[in-house]
Design a protein around this motif. Sequence first.
Motif, short mmCIF file in Angstrom:
data_model
loop_
_atom_site.label_atom_id
_atom_site.label_comp_id
_atom_site.label_asym_id
_atom_site.label_seq_id
_atom_site.Cartn_x
_atom_site.Cartn_y
_atom_site.Cartn_z
N LYS A 39 71.75 -6.61 29.84
CA LYS A 39 70.30 -6.82 30.01
C LYS A 39 69.64 -7.14 28.68
CE LYS A 39 69.67 -3.86 34.06
NZ LYS A 39 68.99 -2.65 34.58
N ALA A 93 67.82 -10.53 27.56
CA ALA A 93 66.44 -10.50 27.04
C ALA A 93 66.34 -11.32 25.76
CB ALA A 93 66.01 -9.06 26.78
N ARG A 138 58.21 -12.89 30.63
CA ARG A 138 57.96 -11.64 31.35
C ARG A 138 59.29 -10.96 31.70
NH1 ARG A 138 53.63 -9.87 34.97
NH2 ARG A 138 52.69 -11.84 34.38
N GLU A 139 60.24 -11.75 32.20
CA GLU A 139 61.56 -11.19 32.53
C GLU A 139 62.24 -10.64 31.29
OE1 GLU A 139 65.86 -12.32 34.55
OE2 GLU A 139 64.30 -13.84 34.47
N SER A 171 60.82 -9.47 28.60
CA SER A 171 60.14 -8.23 28.24
C SER A 171 60.61 -7.07 29.11
CB SER A 171 58.62 -8.43 28.40
OG SER A 171 57.94 -7.23 28.15
N ASN A 172 60.71 -7.30 30.41
CA ASN A 172 61.17 -6.25 31.32
C ASN A 172 62.62 -5.85 31.02
OD1 ASN A 172 58.70 -6.21 32.63
ND2 ASN A 172 59.35 -7.64 34.21
N LEU A 173 63.46 -6.82 30.69
CA LEU A 173 64.85 -6.51 30.35
C LEU A 173 64.95 -5.70 29.06
CD1 LEU A 173 66.51 -9.90 31.32
CD2 LEU A 173 66.93 -7.68 32.41
N TYR A 174 64.15 -6.07 28.05
CA TYR A 174 64.13 -5.27 26.82
C TYR A 174 63.74 -3.83 27.14
CZ TYR A 174 64.55 -8.85 23.10
OH TYR A 174 64.98 -9.80 22.23
N LYS A 175 62.65 -3.69 27.88
CA LYS A 175 62.13 -2.35 28.19
C LYS A 175 63.15 -1.52 28.97
CE LYS A 175 57.36 -3.90 28.08
NZ LYS A 175 56.20 -4.28 28.88
N ALA A 176 63.93 -2.18 29.82
CA ALA A 176 64.93 -1.48 30.63
C ALA A 176 66.18 -1.10 29.84
CB ALA A 176 65.33 -2.34 31.82
N GLU A 197 56.13 -9.78 22.75
CA GLU A 197 54.82 -9.43 23.30
C GLU A 197 53.68 -10.13 22.54
OE1 GLU A 197 54.38 -8.12 26.14
OE2 GLU A 197 56.35 -7.25 26.48
#
Length: 182
Positions: A79, A83, A95-96, A98-103, A124
């Motif tokens: 992931k 990212a 956006r994807e 960012s979500n992968l980094y956060k996950a 961001e």
Amino acid sequence: MVNRVRGALALAGFAMLAGCQSISSEPAQPFGCGEIPTFVDNVCLLDSWVGFGLEAQRGDDAWRQQAVGRLYGDRPDQKAARAVVLSWDGPGEWREASNLYKASIAEAPPRLQPLLQQWLNELEERRDLYSQRATGRSQPSPGARNAQALKQENEQLKQQLKEMSDKMDALTDIERTINSRD
């Protein structure tokens, strides 16, 4: 007895010769030090992620598409690598990314987390700049902006993006310096 000694010496000599033949000019890399970075915490952890990040930044669309295809999976390191690739793709992928980094950041080895967090922060910032620019275009200002004002704004955004890229290059140099001391 002499035959046994000769046999043992011959076997030892053969083993040494075979060992020399198997030595290549490139040193063997530990597991996780390949082309695709992993979360295996070893000597090349940071170098492999920084190198992959630079490759993603400089890669073209075909390289990114191929990389994303190879990184399909649910492991946190996959992931995070996706990212990295998607964050250097177009705004539609941010956006994807960012979500992968956060996950995946919390699952990364502790010494890798600051680098991944920095990359997320830069992504961001790019998303915010892009959003501000898009919002500014869709809402006409009083008196309507002229072409010169738009050009100036575009140049400012380019400069900000260049500064972020320079910061990333500086962080890369710092990481390499730190790793060379180890």
